[in-house]
Design a protein around this motif. Structure first.
Motif, PDB file in Angstrom:
ATOM      1  N   ARG A 322      47.517  51.605  47.574  1.00  0.00           N
ATOM      2  CA  ARG A 322      47.606  51.334  46.140  1.00  0.00           C
ATOM      3  C   ARG A 322      46.590  50.288  45.693  1.00  0.00           C
ATOM      4  N   ALA A 323      46.209  49.364  46.577  1.00  0.00           N
ATOM      5  CA  ALA A 323      45.186  48.383  46.205  1.00  0.00           C
ATOM      6  C   ALA A 323      43.862  49.078  45.906  1.00  0.00           C
ATOM      7  N   ASP A 324      43.560  50.148  46.656  1.00  0.00           N
ATOM      8  CA  ASP A 324      42.334  50.908  46.382  1.00  0.00           C
ATOM      9  C   ASP A 324      42.435  51.621  45.042  1.00  0.00           C
ATOM     10  N   ASP A 409      43.454  32.442  43.452  1.00  0.00           N
ATOM     11  CA  ASP A 409      42.572  33.568  43.117  1.00  0.00           C
ATOM     12  C   ASP A 409      42.193  34.342  44.375  1.00  0.00           C
ATOM     13  N   ALA A 410      41.896  33.614  45.435  1.00  0.00           N
ATOM     14  CA  ALA A 410      41.552  34.282  46.697  1.00  0.00           C
ATOM     15  C   ALA A 410      42.735  35.077  47.224  1.00  0.00           C
ATOM     16  N   THR A 416      46.512  39.988  48.850  1.00  0.00           N
ATOM     17  CA  THR A 416      47.396  41.039  48.334  1.00  0.00           C
ATOM     18  C   THR A 416      46.586  42.188  47.748  1.00  0.00           C
ATOM     19  N   ARG A 417      45.424  41.891  47.193  1.00  0.00           N
ATOM     20  CA  ARG A 417      44.515  42.861  46.561  1.00  0.00           C
ATOM     21  C   ARG A 417      45.174  43.594  45.387  1.00  0.00           C
ATOM     22  N   LEU A 418      46.188  42.971  44.778  1.00  0.00           N
ATOM     23  CA  LEU A 418      46.837  43.572  43.618  1.00  0.00           C
ATOM     24  C   LEU A 418      46.432  42.881  42.320  1.00  0.00           C
ATOM     25  N   ASN A 419      45.596  41.838  42.444  1.00  0.00           N
ATOM     26  CA  ASN A 419      45.105  41.110  41.273  1.00  0.00           C
ATOM     27  C   ASN A 419      46.229  40.653  40.343  1.00  0.00           C
TER      28      ASN A 419
END
Length: 633
Positions: A322-324, A409-410, A416-419
């Motif tokens: 889902r992160a992609d 932010d990192a 998590t790469r979900l922003n």
């Protein structure tokens, strides 16, 4: 390519067969995915999100949560509140009907609320009703009555404890179950501040002001039930006097509700279908004639079903990739950045749907929506750790140092790469109208190191941080549960940040869920994974967790100043003044004392086509009401 396409088409066909198997009804107007089957459609026993979402289709409480997060009228057309906010009088709409045509009256609400308060029901959210005058005392009285009937030899014990006078205890033991339950009903009317004054008027007396009481009244467990149906499904145990219910009353053909839809079908681990209730007071305004929830446990299969057009909405996308997918959505947004920057949340879907379709490597049907929850880590504030050694985290300067060295932010971009929306506060930003959470602490490693040194932890010639007695800073143990890769990944990231920025030793420690919970409740940790979703639309649904006597205060945090602010807010009737007091309490929590380390607002990942599905709200409460849903075909 053909080898890939053929299995997908076969799987999509199988999904379509499963959705329609053994039923000749046409496809529902709106089809969504449930990752698991419903647990119950009994409103007083509900606790899971998808159960509560279904409850909004078949039941309607006195009030409702509007798309902007505020409270509006539902089964009640209006209400009056006393000057001291301790008495509410609800006026039901005229002509309310259940789905079988029977009238809905104030007595139906009283009956349902009494069910929730009775310990027999074992309602998960019974505590929400205990602010009603006398409800807690009644709950305890009924619990003692059941315990006495189950163990008559404890008679003297209950009498000595003041639970019953001797003559009442003897009467309880001498009567049969039916008489004991009638005693209970009579006692409820005597003790509890809940009165059906007439068929359209429900009067509620509270123990004291509950500023968010209307928000509670809008919760699904406050919905009415059809008394004849429940009474037919209820028996009284002759020995114990305990209520026993046939749970089958919630099945199709028996369940009768007062909401915009009625239950048409419920097939275990397959699907449930709701069709418009013709007796609903506002049926003409409901855009969908039918709604169906299909159970698809595998998250990848759910996405295939969506792509094949078999479902319209996935309320919780959990596929590993889902992160992609979110990255593809961000790529689409980048292309139309100028247009979307001028679009508010309320119009975002309409704007997205009007834009040109996505190119390769883009998508617009994945949506990250801020939820009513905060991801954080606990910090142990006790003077000593469970092994008896001094706890360096007892000093708030050390806790602030930890917070100042977290690059949030990192975390959301690369871990998590979900922003997610990063946050230094506990109450999610924008979730409660009129309440402004504090900023919290920024990412400032230099200030963090200064805080740590001010606490007496300075580096020696070898680079080891030691206190004034020469003791090295102990290894900071970070506890997490092993049920999700997210928890381990965040723990590893925090470990590395604190090692790098503060030059302190840190390690992670993973435990299975039950063991992790036990360690947390015993206080056997230094830093531990946390997280909390609010239950009702008030800051105290978050802030109360840090009261010195709260059962969820696993951190051992005790601040007389913080507790006093919560007490002052509870006694303040002016809503704006009360929020300002709570804002100051939260500022102390996240800018001075730091018993928790907030990271970000949780997100829920939806999947739907923005030019087709209508009626969803992006407000963090995410109170998605089926009466608003529609799909453009």
């Amino acid at each position: 390519m053909l080898k890939i396409i053929v299995p997908i088409l076969v799987l999509a066909s199988l999904i379509a067969v499963v959705v329609s198997l053994d039923d000749e009804r046409p496809r529902a107007d709106v089809v969504l995915v449930h990752g698991t089957d419903l647990f119950t459609l009994d409103p007083q026993r509900m606790s899971y999100l998808h159960d509560l979402r279904a409850s909004r289709a078949i039941y309607e409480p006195l009030a409702t949560i509007l798309p902007d997060g505020s409270v509006g009228p539902a089964a009640a057309e209006s209400w009056d509140v006393s000057a001291d906010a301790s008495r509410y009088v609800f006026h039901l709409r005229p002509g309310l009907r259940f789905s079988n045509g029977d009238p809905v009256t104030a007595e139906d609400f009283k009956y349902a609320w009494r069910r929730a308060i009775l310990p027999d029901t074992a309602a998960t959210y019974s505590s929400l009703f205990l602010g009603i005058a006398g409800a807690r005392d009644f709950f305890n009285w009924r619990s003692d009555l059941l315990a006495l009937r189950a163990a008559p030899d404890r008679r003297d014990e209950f009498i000595d404890a003041g639970s019953f006078p001797p003559e009442e205890a003897d009467a309880i033991l001498a009567e049969d179950g039916e008489a004991s339950f009638q005693r209970t009903l009579d006692r409820f009317d005597e003790m509890v501040g809940l009165d059906a004054v007439d068929p359209r008027t429900l009067e509620v007396e509270l123990e004291g002001p509950i500023p968010y009481f209307l928000d509670l009244v809008a919760f699904g467990t406050f919905s009415p039930v059809h008394r004849p149906t429940l009474e037919a499904a209820t028996t009284i145990d002759a020995v114990t006097g305990r209520i026993e219910e046939d749970r089958g009353w919630t099945k199709p053909g028996r369940l009768i509700g007062n909401g915009p839809f009625e239950l048409a079908r419920w097939r275990f681990q397959r699907d449930c279908r709701f069709e418009k209730n013709p007796f609903y007071w506002n049926a003409e305004s409901i855009p969908a004639e039918s709604i169906e929830a299909v159970v698809i446990q595998d998250p990848n299969t759910a996405i295939l079903a969506f792509e094949a057009g078999e479902v319209d909405w996935i309320p919780d996308v959990r596929a590993e990739y889902r992160a992609d997918m979110i990255a593809e959505r961000l790529a689409y947004e980048d292309r139309f950045e100028a247009i979307l920057a001028e679009t508010g949340d309320a119009d975002l879907d309409r704007t997205l749907g009007s834009l040109p379709p996505p190119d390769a490597g883009e998508r617009r049907n994945i949506h990250t929506v801020d939820a009513f929850g905060t991801d954080f880590f606990h910090v142990n504030c006790r003077e000593r750790l469970t092994n008896g050694t001094p706890n360096p985290l007892v000093d708030p300067r050390v806790r602030r140092a930890l917070a100042l060295c977290i690059d949030k932010d990192a975390l959301v971009e690369r871990v998590t790469r979900l922003n997610e929306t990063t946050s230094g506060a506990f109450v999610p930003e924008g979730s409660i109208p009129g309440y402004q959470p504090p900023e919290g602490l920024p990412f400032d490693p230099d200030r963090g190191r200064a805080e740590l040194e001010a606490a007496g932890w300075r580096r020696d010639d070898a680079g080891v941080r030691r206190n004034a007695d020469g003791d090295p800073f102990p290894t900071l143990d970070i506890l997490f549960s092993t049920g999700s890769p997210r928890y381990k990944d965040l723990s590893l990231a925090l470990r590395d940040m604190w090692r790098r920025e503060l030059q302190i030793p840190a390690e992670i420690s993973g435990r299975p869920g039950n063991e992790y919970r036990a360690q947390l409740e015993m206080g056997n940790f230094m830093v531990a994974r946390g997280g909390w979703y609010g239950d009702y639309g008030d800051p105290t649904t978050f802030l109360d967790l840090n009261h010195s006597e709260d059962g969820n205060n696993h951190r051992g945090y005790a601040s007389p100043r913080y507790d006093e602010l919560l007490a002052t807010a509870a006694a303040t009737l002016d809503p704006d003044a009360r929020f300002r007091i709570l804002e100051e309490a939260e500022r102390i929590l996240v800018e001075e004392d730091l018993p928790i380390l907030p990271l970000c607002t949780y997100v829920t990942v939806y999947m739907y086509e923005p030019d087709r599905l209508r009626g969803l709200t992006r407000h963090p409460r995410l109170d998605q009401h089926p009466a608003r849903w529609s799909v453009r075909r």
